[in-house]
Design a protein around this motif. Structure first.
Motif, PDB file in Angstrom:
ATOM      1  N   THR A  69      -6.584  60.014 -43.426  1.00 22.19           N
ATOM      2  CA  THR A  69      -7.746  59.717 -44.015  1.00 22.19           C
ATOM      3  C   THR A  69      -7.676  59.215 -45.675  1.00 22.19           C
ATOM      4  O   THR A  69      -8.776  58.855 -46.290  1.00 22.19           O
ATOM      5  N   GLY A  70      -6.600  59.107 -46.083  1.00 18.04           N
ATOM      6  CA  GLY A  70      -6.247  58.889 -47.572  1.00 18.04           C
ATOM      7  C   GLY A  70      -5.646  57.571 -47.810  1.00 18.04           C
ATOM      8  O   GLY A  70      -4.698  57.352 -48.737  1.00 18.04           O
ATOM      9  N   GLY A  71      -5.280  56.654 -46.472  1.00 17.62           N
ATOM     10  CA  GLY A  71      -4.840  55.261 -46.791  1.00 17.62           C
ATOM     11  C   GLY A  71      -3.532  55.178 -46.111  1.00 17.62           C
ATOM     12  O   GLY A  71      -2.891  54.258 -46.201  1.00 17.62           O
ATOM     13  N   GLN A  72      -3.003  56.479 -45.706  1.00 14.34           N
ATOM     14  CA  GLN A  72      -1.682  56.320 -45.359  1.00 14.34           C
ATOM     15  C   GLN A  72      -1.502  55.613 -43.871  1.00 14.34           C
ATOM     16  O   GLN A  72      -0.413  55.036 -43.635  1.00 14.34           O
ATOM     17  N   ALA A  73      -2.379  55.626 -43.176  1.00 14.98           N
ATOM     18  CA  ALA A  73      -2.325  54.766 -41.940  1.00 14.98           C
ATOM     19  C   ALA A  73      -2.541  53.318 -42.235  1.00 14.98           C
ATOM     20  O   ALA A  73      -1.746  52.601 -41.340  1.00 14.98           O
ATOM     21  N   ARG A  74      -3.359  52.913 -43.075  1.00 14.66           N
ATOM     22  CA  ARG A  74      -3.537  51.515 -43.307  1.00 14.66           C
ATOM     23  C   ARG A  74      -2.140  51.074 -43.967  1.00 14.66           C
ATOM     24  O   ARG A  74      -1.592  50.174 -43.882  1.00 14.66           O
ATOM     25  N   SER A  75      -1.308  51.951 -44.850  1.00 11.42           N
ATOM     26  CA  SER A  75      -0.167  51.646 -45.279  1.00 11.42           C
ATOM     27  C   SER A  75       0.934  51.425 -44.417  1.00 11.42           C
ATOM     28  O   SER A  75       1.653  50.676 -44.444  1.00 11.42           O
ATOM     29  N   LEU A  76       0.750  52.174 -43.275  1.00  7.35           N
ATOM     30  CA  LEU A  76       1.402  51.952 -42.048  1.00  7.35           C
ATOM     31  C   LEU A  76       1.450  50.672 -41.400  1.00  7.35           C
ATOM     32  O   LEU A  76       2.449  49.900 -41.057  1.00  7.35           O
TER      33      LEU A  76
ATOM     34  N   ARG B 199      -3.735  37.535 -45.760  1.00  3.69           N
ATOM     35  CA  ARG B 199      -3.825  38.928 -46.559  1.00  3.69           C
ATOM     36  C   ARG B 199      -4.861  39.856 -45.666  1.00  3.69           C
ATOM     37  O   ARG B 199      -4.452  40.855 -45.336  1.00  3.69           O
ATOM     38  N   TRP B 200      -5.974  39.317 -45.074  1.00  2.00           N
ATOM     39  CA  TRP B 200      -6.741  40.117 -44.247  1.00  2.00           C
ATOM     40  C   TRP B 200      -5.830  40.625 -42.837  1.00  2.00           C
ATOM     41  O   TRP B 200      -6.066  41.742 -42.422  1.00  2.00           O
ATOM     42  N   LEU B 201      -5.131  39.567 -42.383  1.00  2.00           N
ATOM     43  CA  LEU B 201      -4.262  40.043 -41.027  1.00  2.00           C
ATOM     44  C   LEU B 201      -3.418  40.680 -41.265  1.00  2.00           C
ATOM     45  O   LEU B 201      -3.051  41.786 -40.399  1.00  2.00           O
ATOM     46  N   ARG B 202      -2.877  40.965 -42.467  1.00  2.00           N
ATOM     47  CA  ARG B 202      -1.704  41.835 -43.038  1.00  2.00           C
ATOM     48  C   ARG B 202      -2.284  43.269 -43.287  1.00  2.00           C
ATOM     49  O   ARG B 202      -1.482  44.183 -43.440  1.00  2.00           O
ATOM     50  N   GLY B 203      -3.864  43.109 -43.351  1.00  2.00           N
ATOM     51  CA  GLY B 203      -4.194  44.591 -43.818  1.00  2.00           C
ATOM     52  C   GLY B 203      -4.270  44.920 -45.075  1.00  2.00           C
ATOM     53  O   GLY B 203      -4.336  46.075 -45.736  1.00  2.00           O
ATOM     54  N   GLU B 204      -4.050  43.776 -46.121  1.00  2.00           N
ATOM     55  CA  GLU B 204      -3.936  44.070 -47.406  1.00  2.00           C
ATOM     56  C   GLU B 204      -5.208  44.210 -48.429  1.00  2.00           C
ATOM     57  O   GLU B 204      -5.152  44.186 -49.562  1.00  2.00           O
ATOM     58  N   TYR B 205      -6.371  43.746 -47.659  1.00  2.00           N
ATOM     59  CA  TYR B 205      -7.608  44.040 -48.303  1.00  2.00           C
ATOM     60  C   TYR B 205      -7.993  45.440 -48.212  1.00  2.00           C
ATOM     61  O   TYR B 205      -7.827  46.192 -47.482  1.00  2.00           O
ATOM     62  N   SER B 206      -8.341  46.031 -49.688  1.00  2.00           N
ATOM     63  CA  SER B 206      -8.632  47.574 -49.759  1.00  2.00           C
ATOM     64  C   SER B 206     -10.196  47.781 -49.692  1.00  2.00           C
ATOM     65  O   SER B 206     -10.486  48.994 -49.649  1.00  2.00           O
ATOM     66  N   THR B 207     -10.738  46.615 -49.979  1.00  2.20           N
ATOM     67  CA  THR B 207     -12.413  46.841 -49.924  1.00  2.20           C
ATOM     68  C   THR B 207     -13.081  45.712 -49.069  1.00  2.20           C
ATOM     69  O   THR B 207     -12.521  44.638 -48.936  1.00  2.20           O
ATOM     70  N   ARG B 208     -14.252  46.090 -48.552  1.00  2.00           N
ATOM     71  CA  ARG B 208     -14.941  45.352 -47.601  1.00  2.00           C
ATOM     72  C   ARG B 208     -15.476  44.313 -48.512  1.00  2.00           C
ATOM     73  O   ARG B 208     -15.797  43.278 -47.977  1.00  2.00           O
ATOM     74  N   THR B 209     -15.862  44.689 -49.619  1.00  2.00           N
ATOM     75  CA  THR B 209     -16.618  43.673 -50.570  1.00  2.00           C
ATOM     76  C   THR B 209     -15.850  42.371 -50.842  1.00  2.00           C
ATOM     77  O   THR B 209     -16.181  41.291 -50.746  1.00  2.00           O
ATOM     78  N   ASP B 210     -14.443  42.596 -51.009  1.00  2.00           N
ATOM     79  CA  ASP B 210     -13.746  41.808 -51.442  1.00  2.00           C
ATOM     80  C   ASP B 210     -13.319  40.718 -50.142  1.00  2.00           C
ATOM     81  O   ASP B 210     -13.340  39.388 -50.170  1.00  2.00           O
ATOM     82  N   ALA B 211     -13.121  41.309 -49.053  1.00  2.00           N
ATOM     83  CA  ALA B 211     -12.979  40.552 -47.607  1.00  2.00           C
ATOM     84  C   ALA B 211     -14.113  39.810 -47.331  1.00  2.00           C
ATOM     85  O   ALA B 211     -14.096  38.699 -46.961  1.00  2.00           O
ATOM     86  N   ARG B 212     -15.570  40.460 -47.489  1.00  2.00           N
ATOM     87  CA  ARG B 212     -16.813  39.556 -47.232  1.00  2.00           C
ATOM     88  C   ARG B 212     -16.837  38.440 -48.231  1.00  2.00           C
ATOM     89  O   ARG B 212     -17.259  37.067 -47.922  1.00  2.00           O
ATOM     90  N   ARG B 213     -16.577  38.510 -49.487  1.00  2.00           N
ATOM     91  CA  ARG B 213     -16.676  37.471 -50.457  1.00  2.00           C
ATOM     92  C   ARG B 213     -15.416  36.460 -50.188  1.00  2.00           C
ATOM     93  O   ARG B 213     -16.136  35.216 -50.113  1.00  2.00           O
ATOM     94  N   ASP B 214     -14.498  36.722 -49.490  1.00  2.00           N
ATOM     95  CA  ASP B 214     -13.601  35.710 -49.597  1.00  2.00           C
ATOM     96  C   ASP B 214     -13.441  35.114 -48.082  1.00  2.00           C
ATOM     97  O   ASP B 214     -13.361  33.820 -47.886  1.00  2.00           O
ATOM     98  N   LEU B 215     -13.715  35.946 -47.198  1.00  2.00           N
ATOM     99  CA  LEU B 215     -13.723  35.299 -45.469  1.00  2.00           C
ATOM    100  C   LEU B 215     -15.149  35.596 -44.756  1.00  2.00           C
ATOM    101  O   LEU B 215     -15.299  34.953 -43.580  1.00  2.00           O
ATOM    102  N   GLY B 216     -16.054  36.303 -45.282  1.00  2.00           N
ATOM    103  CA  GLY B 216     -17.327  36.333 -44.829  1.00  2.00           C
ATOM    104  C   GLY B 216     -17.163  37.407 -43.690  1.00  2.00           C
ATOM    105  O   GLY B 216     -17.946  37.359 -42.731  1.00  2.00           O
ATOM    106  N   VAL B 217     -16.328  38.151 -43.643  1.00  2.00           N
ATOM    107  CA  VAL B 217     -16.283  39.389 -42.714  1.00  2.00           C
ATOM    108  C   VAL B 217     -16.582  40.719 -43.082  1.00  2.00           C
ATOM    109  O   VAL B 217     -16.441  41.012 -44.477  1.00  2.00           O
ATOM    110  N   ARG B 218     -17.179  41.661 -42.378  1.00  2.00           N
ATOM    111  CA  ARG B 218     -17.559  43.058 -43.093  1.00  2.00           C
ATOM    112  C   ARG B 218     -16.731  44.107 -42.751  1.00  2.00           C
ATOM    113  O   ARG B 218     -16.895  45.186 -43.289  1.00  2.00           O
ATOM    114  N   THR B 219     -15.432  43.701 -42.049  1.00  2.00           N
ATOM    115  CA  THR B 219     -14.621  44.958 -41.641  1.00  2.00           C
ATOM    116  C   THR B 219     -13.250  44.523 -42.319  1.00  2.00           C
ATOM    117  O   THR B 219     -12.770  43.251 -42.655  1.00  2.00           O
ATOM    118  N   ILE B 220     -12.349  45.444 -42.491  1.00  2.00           N
ATOM    119  CA  ILE B 220     -10.947  45.518 -42.895  1.00  2.00           C
ATOM    120  C   ILE B 220      -9.976  46.441 -42.226  1.00  2.00           C
ATOM    121  O   ILE B 220     -10.787  47.317 -41.488  1.00  2.00           O
TER     122      ILE B 220
END
Length: 440
Positions: free
Chosen positions: A100-107, A192-213
């Motif tokens: 719950t603290g980002g360790q899974a995304r880091s994996l 970057r998105w495919l690699r899981g390197e976005y840390s906020t949904r706001t940035d992903a929506r601004r750059d790619l128009g998607v709501r999930t990361i």
């Protein structure tokens, strides 16, 4: 390796330097592979099952240094030769299957960074997978005399049935748009998105128009998406290799540990029930990680029932069909073959350049057996590391005598952390509390 077969200096140095440091060589594995034919055959059947559209999961269990890391590397190399895509990572306190603290995304980020194909065996292969998908779409569009965009959206439509599939398809389409229109920033954002390197949904929506990361809750779902995508790109499937699962066993927080075990249970259920396609997992850990009823996988009743081994199997009658694959001990003959191959590697495959006769190999093994006992068959990394060091001393000191050097080998307790790696399908081993290490 046959004698008098030249070994490239690059491969020779990579093998010897890696083994001297106690890690798995990234090059030249074919020169040092020995034994464990049944285990290799079992994993190869899993690879073929993934290619045929199925799924597989294996737990490679062995002591520290018994060959798990080498075994995983060998299977990844074989999978690449069979036109699969592989991902691999070591679990650490900062990288877990669930958190719950980002360790899974880091994996996931580490897995994506290490994504490999046959043309990119050392990682960094994700952009080439996307490029291949686009290339396949371009060929299909040319043959059908339609627009490339139409083909891409039609092929990606199958992803929408999976969790997060719509946004995944949107990002791949954005990559194509950046590729077609020369928008470098858009292509970079898609990767970057495919690699899981976005840390906020706001940035992903601004750059790619998607709501999930990629976040801690959807790592496994993203791996299933990626497996489907690499198949659409023309590969056989995806093999995910996770090493050092003992780090889950070491988690002090019971809730965190059980959450990871629940995620492993989910993966096991999907793979054994055929709920996923073109996806295989290879998970490596120690016997304690598996069988400890207080902290290991067996502490979780549902996992124990699924991973319990065949009651009719024994040390002489083994079952290679279950999800648990225990690495067998090396025989004295197999260890001798490993040392012979290392001697040949050191000599660059030239018999005339051998530093040691066969008699020296027998004497070295007898000395190891006398000082350590049968442990050096079970986890022989320290033995092989000492042998590589012996070869280095003889090379740099031509006046040295191998009988004198072998007699000087002292045994002292290994106080460093064990490193799980191997030499040859036989292995290099790191010692645990019961093993000793050699020092020339």
């Amino acid at each position: 390796m046959t004698r008098n077969t030249r070994i490239r200096p690059r491969d020779r140095d990579a093998i010897l330097q890696s083994l001297a440091a106690g890690v798995v060589p990234r090059r030249g594995l074919q020169h040092i592979q020995v034994g464990r034919a049944n285990e290799v055959s079992a994993l190869l059947r899993d690879v073929d099952r993934v290619i045929d559209g199925g799924s597989a999961i294996r737990f490679v269990i062995g002591e520290y240094g018994s060959g798990k890391s080498f075994f995983l590397h060998l299977i990844r190399t074989t999978a690449l030769e069979k036109q699969l895509v592989t991902m691999h990572a070591d679990l650490t306190p900062d990288r877990r299957i669930y958190a719950t603290g980002g360790q899974a995304r880091s994996l996931y980020t580490e897995l994506a960074r290490n994504l490999s194909t046959r043309t990119s065996p050392d990682g960094g292969g994700l952009p080439s997978v996307v490029e291949r998908f686009i290339g396949e779409a371009q060929n299909e569009a040319r043959d059908a005399r339609v627009e490339v965009d139409e083909v891409i959206h039609e092929r990606l439509a199958t992803l929408s049935e999976l969790v997060g599939g719509y946004d995944f398809a949107t990002v791949v389409a954005a990559y194509w748009r950046g590729h077609n229109e020369g928008l470098v920033d858009l292509r970079s954002s898609a990767v970057r998105w495919l690699r899981g390197e976005y840390s906020t949904r706001t940035d992903a929506r601004r750059d790619l128009g998607v709501r999930t990361i990629v976040d801690d809750d959807n790592v496994y779902d993203r791996l299933k998406l990626l497996a489907r995508f690499v198949h659409l790109a023309g590969y056989g499937g995806l093999i995910v290799a996770l090493d050092e699962l003992v780090n889950l066993y070491k988690l002090a927080n019971t809730r965190a540990r059980n959450s990871n075990y629940e995620q492993i249970l989910r993966i096991i259920n999907d793979c054994l029930q055929g709920s996923v396609a073109h996806l295989g997992f290879i998970l490596a850990g120690t016997p304690e990680f598996l069988t400890d009823t207080r902290r290991g996988l067996y502490s979780y009743e549902a996992l124990q029932s699924r991973l319990s081994e065949n009651m009719f199997a024994s040390s002489s009658v083994r079952d290679f069909s279950g999800p648990v694959l225990r690495l067998a001990n090396l025989t004295a003959e197999e260890l001798f073959v490993v040392l012979t191959k290392l001697r040949d590697v050191h000599a660059s495959g030239e018999a005339s350049a051998d530093a040691l006769p066969d008699q020296a190999l027998h004497s070295f093994m007898e000395h190891c057996s006398r000082r350590v006992g049968d442990a050096y068959f079970r986890t022989p990394r320290t033995t092989i590391r000492a042998f590589v060091q012996l070869l280095a001393i003889l090379e740099q000191n031509p006046d040295s005598s191998w009988p004198d050097l072998v007699g000087q080998i002292d045994v002292e307790r290994d106080v460093g952390p064990p490193i799980d790696s191997v030499a040859g399908s036989a292995s290099i081993s790191a010692s645990d509390d019961e093993l000793a290490s050699f020092r020339l």
